[in-house]
Design an enzyme around this catalytic site. Structure first.
Site, PDB file in Angstrom:
ATOM      1  N   HIS A  84       2.741  -2.473  -6.012  1.00 16.95           N
ATOM      2  CA  HIS A  84       2.977  -1.349  -6.915  1.00 16.95           C
ATOM      3  C   HIS A  84       4.367  -0.767  -6.702  1.00 16.95           C
ATOM      4  CE1 HIS A  84      -1.417  -1.508  -6.269  1.00 16.95           C
ATOM      5  NE2 HIS A  84      -1.509  -1.096  -7.517  1.00 16.95           N
ATOM      6  N   TYR A  86       4.960   2.321  -6.442  1.00 11.77           N
ATOM      7  CA  TYR A  86       4.868   3.434  -5.481  1.00 11.77           C
ATOM      8  C   TYR A  86       4.905   2.967  -4.025  1.00 11.77           C
ATOM      9  CZ  TYR A  86      -0.174   2.341  -5.189  1.00 11.77           C
ATOM     10  OH  TYR A  86      -1.370   1.710  -5.027  1.00 11.77           O
ATOM     11  N   ALA A 114      -7.657  -0.236 -12.070  1.00  9.53           N
ATOM     12  CA  ALA A 114      -8.440   0.982 -11.981  1.00  9.53           C
ATOM     13  C   ALA A 114      -7.616   2.070 -12.664  1.00  9.53           C
ATOM     14  CB  ALA A 114      -8.670   1.343 -10.520  1.00  9.53           C
ATOM     15  N   MET A 212      -1.262   3.476 -12.320  1.00  7.09           N
ATOM     16  CA  MET A 212       0.021   3.304 -11.623  1.00  7.09           C
ATOM     17  C   MET A 212       0.450   1.840 -11.551  1.00  7.09           C
ATOM     18  SD  MET A 212      -0.874   5.827  -8.441  1.00  7.09           S
ATOM     19  CE  MET A 212      -1.773   7.370  -8.695  1.00  7.09           C
ATOM     20  N   SER A 213      -0.039   1.023 -12.472  1.00  2.00           N
ATOM     21  CA  SER A 213       0.314  -0.404 -12.413  1.00  2.00           C
ATOM     22  C   SER A 213       0.458  -0.973 -13.812  1.00  2.00           C
ATOM     23  CB  SER A 213      -0.786  -1.163 -11.645  1.00  2.00           C
ATOM     24  OG  SER A 213      -2.000  -1.148 -12.360  1.00  2.00           O
ATOM     25  N   ASN A 236     -12.473   7.020 -12.357  1.00  2.00           N
ATOM     26  CA  ASN A 236     -12.649   8.472 -12.228  1.00  2.00           C
ATOM     27  C   ASN A 236     -12.148   9.116 -13.507  1.00  2.00           C
ATOM     28  OD1 ASN A 236      -9.950   7.490 -10.869  1.00  2.00           O
ATOM     29  ND2 ASN A 236      -9.546   9.541 -11.666  1.00  2.00           N
ATOM     30  N   HIS A 248      -9.089   8.157  -3.483  1.00  2.00           N
ATOM     31  CA  HIS A 248      -9.053   6.699  -3.559  1.00  2.00           C
ATOM     32  C   HIS A 248     -10.433   6.112  -3.238  1.00  2.00           C
ATOM     33  CE1 HIS A 248      -7.151   2.834  -3.875  1.00  2.00           C
ATOM     34  NE2 HIS A 248      -7.501   2.486  -2.651  1.00  2.00           N
TER      35      HIS A 248
HETATM   36  N1  HPA Z   1      -4.558   8.447 -12.046  1.00  2.00           N
HETATM   37  C1  HPA Z   1      -3.673   7.457 -11.823  1.00  2.00           C
HETATM   38  N2  HPA Z   1      -4.026   6.258 -11.388  1.00  2.00           N
HETATM   39  C2  HPA Z   1      -5.336   6.033 -11.163  1.00  2.00           C
HETATM   40  C3  HPA Z   1      -6.304   7.013 -11.372  1.00  2.00           C
HETATM   41  C4  HPA Z   1      -5.895   8.293 -11.841  1.00  2.00           C
HETATM   42  O1  HPA Z   1      -6.692   9.212 -12.064  1.00  2.00           O
HETATM   43  N3  HPA Z   1      -7.509   6.464 -11.057  1.00  2.00           N
HETATM   44  C5  HPA Z   1      -7.261   5.189 -10.671  1.00  2.00           C
HETATM   45  N4  HPA Z   1      -5.947   4.924 -10.732  1.00  2.00           N
END
Ligand code: HPA
Length: 278
Positions: A84, A86, A114, A212-213, A236, A248
């Site tokens: 990633h 980040y 995710a 974030m990917s 989530n 996480h």
């Molecule tokens: N935000 C950003 N990236 C994520 C999230 C989120 O709520 N859940 C899983 N990856």
């Protein structure tokens, strides 16, 4: 000194010496979704650490290996985990595995991730077909001199997420009785989760999901004219929607919960994509 193209080529050759399989489909399995690769037959595993120039993932829940094997009768190359931005990798590094896929002869990628759900019609565990993205990562893997061996300087992003593949995914999900939403993915840098105000902003600009990917990978894939299917798992609801903090652990738990459904969808989609390529 070897350039990016030559490095991708060298890594591709390295991987292909390990197996007689010649997959045309590549998979990137995101947080909590890597288990699919464990079900492949005639599989060989190549740790990222062994592959020349390959970025390693430090994220928890990422095994950090490429598995080449058969899903039914379809040979695939599956990445268990990705690097990633980040983590400190550049957009070029993050997309190196996609370049390697391209040099291995892969013509289609299925990216999974995710994501946080912004669209209020989603709930935790929902699967969402990505229709389009908004790049808010502040970077692009194609920054710098263009390498014409990969693709053109200004690649079109109108049909970044293949309509054909989305149709296939919708049909197979319906047959299996799996609810499949469709939405727009906003890609952010991370690693902090968003604030509730940022989620409100993302909703207003048309995002249904946030993560974030994926975005950089899709750009690199389209640069090489590799077709893309992306499926997100809403691990989530995004910040501020439910009055609870994000973690996480929750992301990983939800990935685990949808594992079986996710796998059956992938399994159904793969042969149809393979037929399209052939
Ligand atoms: N935000 C950003 N990236 C994520 C999230 C989120 O709520 N859940 C899983 N990856």
């Amino acid at each position: 000194m070897a350039d990016h193209f030559q490095l991708a080529d060298a890594a591709a050759q390295f991987i292909l010496t390990r197996t007689p399989l010649r997959p045309k489909i590549g998979l990137v399995l995101g947080s909590g979704l890597g288990a699919f690769a464990d079900s492949l037959t005639a599989a060989i595993r190549v740790p990222y650490a062994d592959i020349p120039t390959f970025p390693r993932s430090t994220a928890i829940g990422h095994a950090g290996q490429m598995v080449l094997g058969n899903a039914g009768s379809v040979p695939v190359a599956a990445m268990q985990g990705r690097a990633h931005l980040y983590e400190g990798y550049s957009a070029q590094q993050v997309t190196f595995p996609i370049r390697v896929f391209g040099r291995m002869g892969i013509r289609a990628v299925i990216l999974t991730n995710a994501a946080g759900g912004i669209n209020l019609s989603y709930s935790q565990g929902a699967l969402v077909l990505i229709r389009d993205h908004i790049n808010l990562q502040g970077t692009n893997p194609l920054v710098g001199p263009n390498d014409d061996r990969f693709g053109v300087r200004f690649p079109d992003m109108t049909h970044a997420y293949s309509r054909d593949y989305r149709q296939i995914a919708r049909e197979e999900a319906a047959k299996l009785g799996i609810p499949l939403h469709e939405g727009v993915y906003a890609g952010l840098l991370g690693p902090s989760y968003e604030t509730p105000a940022e989620i409100e902003y993302l909703r207003r600009i048309g995002a249904d999901l946030v993560g974030m990917s994926t975005v950089a990978e899709v750009i690199a894939a389209r640069h090489m004219e590799i077709k893309v299917l992306t499926i997100s798992c809403v691990t989530n609801m995004a910040a501020g929607i439910l009055d609870q903090p994000l973690s996480h652990a929750e992301v990983m738990e939800t990935g685990e919960r949808v594992k079986t459904t996710f796998e059956s969808l992938l399994r159904a989609v793969l042969p149809r994509i393979a037929t399209q390529i052939a």
